[in-house]
Write a protein that holds these residues in place. Structure first.
Motif, PDB file in Angstrom:
ATOM      1  N   ALA A  70     -28.645  41.567  -4.440  1.00 32.49           N
ATOM      2  CA  ALA A  70     -28.608  40.434  -5.428  1.00 32.49           C
ATOM      3  C   ALA A  70     -28.899  39.006  -4.784  1.00 32.49           C
ATOM      4  CB  ALA A  70     -26.917  40.237  -5.832  1.00 32.49           C
ATOM      5  N   LEU A  71     -28.378  38.838  -3.583  1.00 29.60           N
ATOM      6  CA  LEU A  71     -28.759  37.626  -2.868  1.00 29.60           C
ATOM      7  C   LEU A  71     -30.261  37.540  -2.742  1.00 29.60           C
ATOM      8  CD1 LEU A  71     -26.243  37.411   0.133  1.00 29.60           C
ATOM      9  CD2 LEU A  71     -26.464  35.680  -1.952  1.00 29.60           C
TER      10      LEU A  71
ATOM     11  N   LEU B  98     -24.358  43.576  -2.965  1.00 32.85           N
ATOM     12  CA  LEU B  98     -24.572  42.137  -2.907  1.00 32.85           C
ATOM     13  C   LEU B  98     -25.921  41.585  -2.049  1.00 32.85           C
ATOM     14  CD1 LEU B  98     -22.613  39.378  -2.736  1.00 32.85           C
ATOM     15  CD2 LEU B  98     -22.325  39.803  -0.557  1.00 32.85           C
TER      16      LEU B  98
ATOM     17  N   GLY C  73     -28.197  43.455   5.349  1.00 33.12           N
ATOM     18  CA  GLY C  73     -27.209  44.380   4.601  1.00 33.12           C
ATOM     19  C   GLY C  73     -27.329  45.773   5.136  1.00 33.12           C
TER      20      GLY C  73
ATOM     21  N   ALA D  16     -20.495  47.765  -2.741  1.00 36.70           N
ATOM     22  CA  ALA D  16     -20.640  46.254  -3.100  1.00 36.70           C
ATOM     23  C   ALA D  16     -21.387  45.518  -1.816  1.00 36.70           C
ATOM     24  CB  ALA D  16     -19.125  46.007  -3.057  1.00 36.70           C
ATOM     25  N   VAL D  17     -21.211  45.862  -0.831  1.00 42.68           N
ATOM     26  CA  VAL D  17     -22.023  45.159   0.242  1.00 42.68           C
ATOM     27  C   VAL D  17     -23.775  45.193  -0.151  1.00 42.68           C
ATOM     28  CG1 VAL D  17     -22.726  44.958   2.731  1.00 42.68           C
ATOM     29  CG2 VAL D  17     -20.546  44.958   2.155  1.00 42.68           C
TER      30      VAL D  17
END
Lengths: 127, 504
Positions: B40-41, B37, B16, B33-34
Motif C-alpha cells: 500500500a505504501l 502495508l 517489507g 498485514a506487514v
C-alpha cells in the motif's frame, strides 16, 4: 595471412568467450539431464563474465588507487575496475540463479525420482 | 520528500520483504498485514509520484547522492511514473484478492511467499524506475528469480515448468547483459541518458558493428524475456500449472514490463530514428509479431481450460506490443505504449476472474455451466475483460487496437493489420464460447431438465466468492473502462510527452 593471424591474436579473447558461450548453450539445449543443463547455464553466464573482465584487462596494470608518493592517480597505469565490479554483481546473480535451479531440481527429484527430463515427462504422462 | 519519491516507490517493498522474512521467527500473524502495508505504501508513493510528474515534469533521484554518469539514478518521467502506479496497483490488487488462497495453499510457507511476492513486485517496479542499464539487468534478475520461485509452487508439472522458465529466462537476461557489455565497450557509460548522448555522438547504430551487435543482442534478450513467438514455449506451461495468486501477479507484470523496457530502449537509449534505421530488424520484428499474434490466437482456440486459454491470448498480446514498437511511425509506438497499460489491466482483470472461477469450478470449460448464475459478479468482470480483449469501444482494448491498426496501415504493414483484426475476431469466438457455456449450459449437479421438466436452477450467486476477492476484481474491471475513457489523456500526456516530437 599474417594480417589475419594478427587480427585473430588481437581479438583472441572475443573468439574464446564466444566459443565458451556456445558450449554452454549447447549443453542447455541438447542435454536432457537437468543438472547438466544447469552446468550449461553456468558456463554460458561465465563466458559473459569473461567477456566483461577481458575488456578491462591490461598487461602490467596497477591497482586503481592514488599513488601516495605523488598524490595523484594515473589512469593510464591501471586496468578499468568497473567491468570487474559489475561482474562481482553478475556472479552474485548467477549464484542465486543456480541456487534456485538446484532447489527446484531437488524438489523435482523428490517428487518424480529422476533428474532426466524425458524420464520425468514420461512418468508424468503415465500417471 | 518529493525528491525521494522515485526510490520510495521501491523501498517499502524491499524493506517489507526483509520484515516478513524476519517476522517468520518473531510474530508470524502480523506478516500479512506487514506485506499489505508495504504494497500500500509503495502504491501511495507511486500515485503521488505520478501526480507530481504529470504536473511538474520528470523527477530524478540519485541513489546515494552520486550524480550520473557515476551513480545510479532513478528516473520518473511521465511514462515510467504512470507505469509504476499501474504495476504497484496491480500487485496490491492481486495481494488483497488472494489472501485466503495464500493462507490455504502455503500454510507453512506464508512468510516465504510474502517475501517473494514483495521482491517480485519490487523487481518489476525497479526495472521501470531505474535509469541505469546495468542496474536494470540486476533488477530483471531480482524480478525473475522471485518469479521462478513463486511460480514453482503449484500442481504436478509446476516445478519442471518453472525450471524450464528459469533456463530460458536466464538465457534471455544473459543476452541482455552481453548486449550491455558491447554498449559499455563502445561508450564507457551505463547511465541511459549518458549512453544515449554518446551513441548520438558516435553516429548511431549504423556507425559501427559493435553498436549494431549491442542493439541486436539486447533485442533478442528482451524478446526471449517477453515470450515473443519463437521463444514463447516457457510461458503457457509456467503460468498455467502454478498456484493462481502467483500467475495473477506475474502474468500482468512480466511481459508488460519487458515491453516497457523495449519501448525505453527505442525511445531513451537509442532514439526512434536510430532504432528503426535497420529495415531488416523492423521487418523481422513485425514478422515475428504477426506470427506471435496468429500462433497465440489459434493455440488459444484449442484450449479447454480458462487459464491456459488466457496464457495463449497473452502470447498474441506480446505480438501486439512488439509489432507496434517496430512499425516505424508515431501511431504504432503510441499504440504500443497505450497497449502496455491496457494489457496490464486486462490481464490483471482476467487472471483475477480466472482464479475466482478456478476456485469455484476448477477452471475447465466443461465445469463452467451456469457460471453467470452461480458467480454473477465474477462473471461480470470476466465479460468486461473479455470485451476489452475483443476491443469493444468503451473498454481500453479498443483504443490500443485503434492506434496499432492506424500505425500498421500508414506503415503499409497490411499483414500485421490483418493479424490484429483476425486476432480480435478469434478473441470474440473465444470469449463468446465461455459466455455461451456460462449462460446456457446447466450447472453441474443440475441435470439439464431433459424432457421431463426443468430442474431448479442453482440459487443466484451460489458459488460467489467473498467480497474480499470481489472488490479488487471490481476495481480491476472498472479500471478497464476508466483507462478507456482516459485514453486521450494517457496518449497526449504520457505517450506524447516521451515520444520525441517530429516523429512521423
Amino acid at each position: 595471412m599474417g594480417g589475419l593471424l594478427a587480427g585473430f591474436a588481437d581479438a583472441f579473447h572475443y573468439y574464446a568467450y564466444f566459443a565458451i558461450m556456445m558450449i554452454g548453450l549447447f549443453a542447455m539445449i541438447a542435454k536432457t539431464n537437468l543438472l547438466k543443463k544447469c552446468i550449461g547455464l553456468g558456463i554460458f553466464q561465465t563466458a559473459i563474465m569473461l567477456f566483461y573482465v577481458s575488456m578491462g584487462a591490461k598487461t602490467g596494470a596497477d591497482i586503481p588507487i592514488v599513488n601516495p608518493a605523488t598524490g595523484t592517480a594515473d589512469p593510464a597505469a591501471y586496468a578499468n575496475p568497473l567491468p570487474q565490479v559489475l561482474m562481482l554483481t553478475a556472479i552474485v546473480v548467477s549464484v542465486a540463479t543456480l541456487g534456485v535451479a538446484l532447489a527446484l531440481i531437488q524438489n523435482i527429484h523428490r517428487d518424480s525420482g529422476s533428474i532426466e527430463e524425458d524420464e520425468i515427462l514420461r512418468r508424468l504422462r503415465d500417471e | 520528500m518529493t525528491a525521494q519519491l522515485p526510490i520510495l516507490t521501491v523501498a517499502p517493498l524491499l524493506f517489507g520483504a526483509f520484515a516478513v522474512t524476519a517476522g517468520r521467527f518473531l510474530y508470524r500473524r502480523a506478516n500479512y498485514a506487514v506485506a499489505a502495508l508495504a504494497l500500500a505504501l509503495s502504491f501511495a508513493a507511486s500515485v503521488l509520484l505520478a501526480v507530481q510528474v504529470l504536473a511538474h515534469g520528470t523527477t530524478t533521484y540519485f541513489v546515494g547522492g552520486w550524480p550520473p554518469p557515476i551513480g545510479i539514478s532513478y528516473v520518473a518521467d511521465p511514462l515510467s511514473a504512470l507505469m509504476l502506479a499501474f504495476v504497484s496497483g496491480a500487485a496490491l490488487c492481486v495481494f488483497l484478492a488472494s489472501k485466503a488462497e495464500i493462507e490455504t495453499s502455503y500454510p507453512l510457507k506464508n512468510s516465504a511467499f510474502f517475501a517473494l511476492f514483495l521482491l517480485a513486485a519490487a523487481g518489476h517496479m525497479g526495472i521501470v524506475a531505474t535509469g541505469d542499464a546495468f542496474n536494470l539487468y540486476v533488477l530483471i534478475e531480482v524480478a525473475a528469480l522471485s518469479g521462478y520461485a513463486i511460480l514453482a509452487q503449484g500442481k504436478d508439472r509446476a516445478m519442471l515448468s518453472s525450471l524450464n522458465y528459469l533456463f530460458v529466462g536466464s538465457f534471455g537476461a544473459s543476452l541482455y547483459l552481453l548486449g550491455i557489455g558491447y554498449l559499455y565497450l563502445m561508450t564507457g557509460s551505463l547511465n541511459m541518458a549518458d549512453l544515449s548522448a554518446i551513441i548520438g555522438r558516435l553516429g548511431g547504430v549504423g556507425s559501427s558493428t559493435a553498436l549494431a551487435a549491442a542493439f541486436g543482442i539486447i533485442l533478442a534478450g528482451l524478446w526471449v524475456k517477453m515470450a515473443l513467438f519463437p521463444f514463447h514455449s516457457w510461458l503457457p506451461a509456467a503460468y498455467s500449472f502454478s498456484a493462481a495468486p502467483a500467475a495473477a501477479l506475474v502474468a500482468p507484470l512480466t511481459t508488460k514490463v519487458m515491453a516497457y523496457v523495449l519501448v525505453r530502449l527505442i525511445i531513451s537509449l537509442f532514439t526512434p530514428n536510430e532504432a528503426w534505421s535497420v529495415p531488416a530488424v523492423n521487418t523481422l520484428a513485425v514478422g515475428l509479431a504477426t506470427a506471435a499474434i496468429l500462433y497465440g490466437s489459434f493455440c488459444a482456440l484449442g484450449e479447454r481450460s480458462l487459464r491456459r486459454m488466457l496464457c495463449f491470448i497473452l502470447l498474441s498480446e506480446v505480438g501486439y506490443m512488439v509489432g507496434g514498437a517496430f512499425l516505424g511511425n508515431r501511431a504504432g509506438l503510441t499504440g504500443t505504449i497505450y497497449h502496455i497499460f491496457a494489457d496490464l489491466l486486462m490481464t490483471l482483470c482476467l487472471f483475477l476472474a480466472a482464479s475466482n472461477v478456478e476456485r469455484a469450478t476448477g477452471g475447465r470449460f466443461s465445469d463452467m455451466g451456469g457460471l453467470f448464475r452461480r458467480m454473477p459478479a465474477t462473471s461480470a468482470a470476466l465479460v468486461a475483460g473479455g470485451l476489452s480483449m475483443i476491443g469493444v469501444p468503451p473498454f481500453c482494448g479498443f483504443f490500443s487496437k485503434w492506434y496499432l491498426l492506424s500505425g500498421a496501415i500508414s506503415a503499409g504493414s497490411y499483414l500485421f493489420a490483418g493479424a490484429l483484426v483476425l486476432s480480435s475476431l478469434v478473441n470474440a469466438v473465444l470469449f463468446f464460447r465461455i459466455f455461451e457455456i456460462g449462460f446456457f449450459r446447466p450447472a453441474p449437479g443440475q441435470d439439464g431438465g431433459g424432457q421431463a421438466g426443468h430442474a431448479a436452477p442453482p440459487p443466484l450467486g451460489r458459488d460467489e466468492m467473498p467480497l474480499a476477492r470481489l472488490i479488487p476484481l471490481g476495481v480491476a474491471a472498472s479500471s478497464l473502462v476508466a483507462a478507456g475513457l482516459l485514453a486521450g489523456e494517457i496518449v497526449t500526456r504520457v505517450a506524447g510527452a516521451v515520444i520525441p516530437p517530429g516523429l512521423g
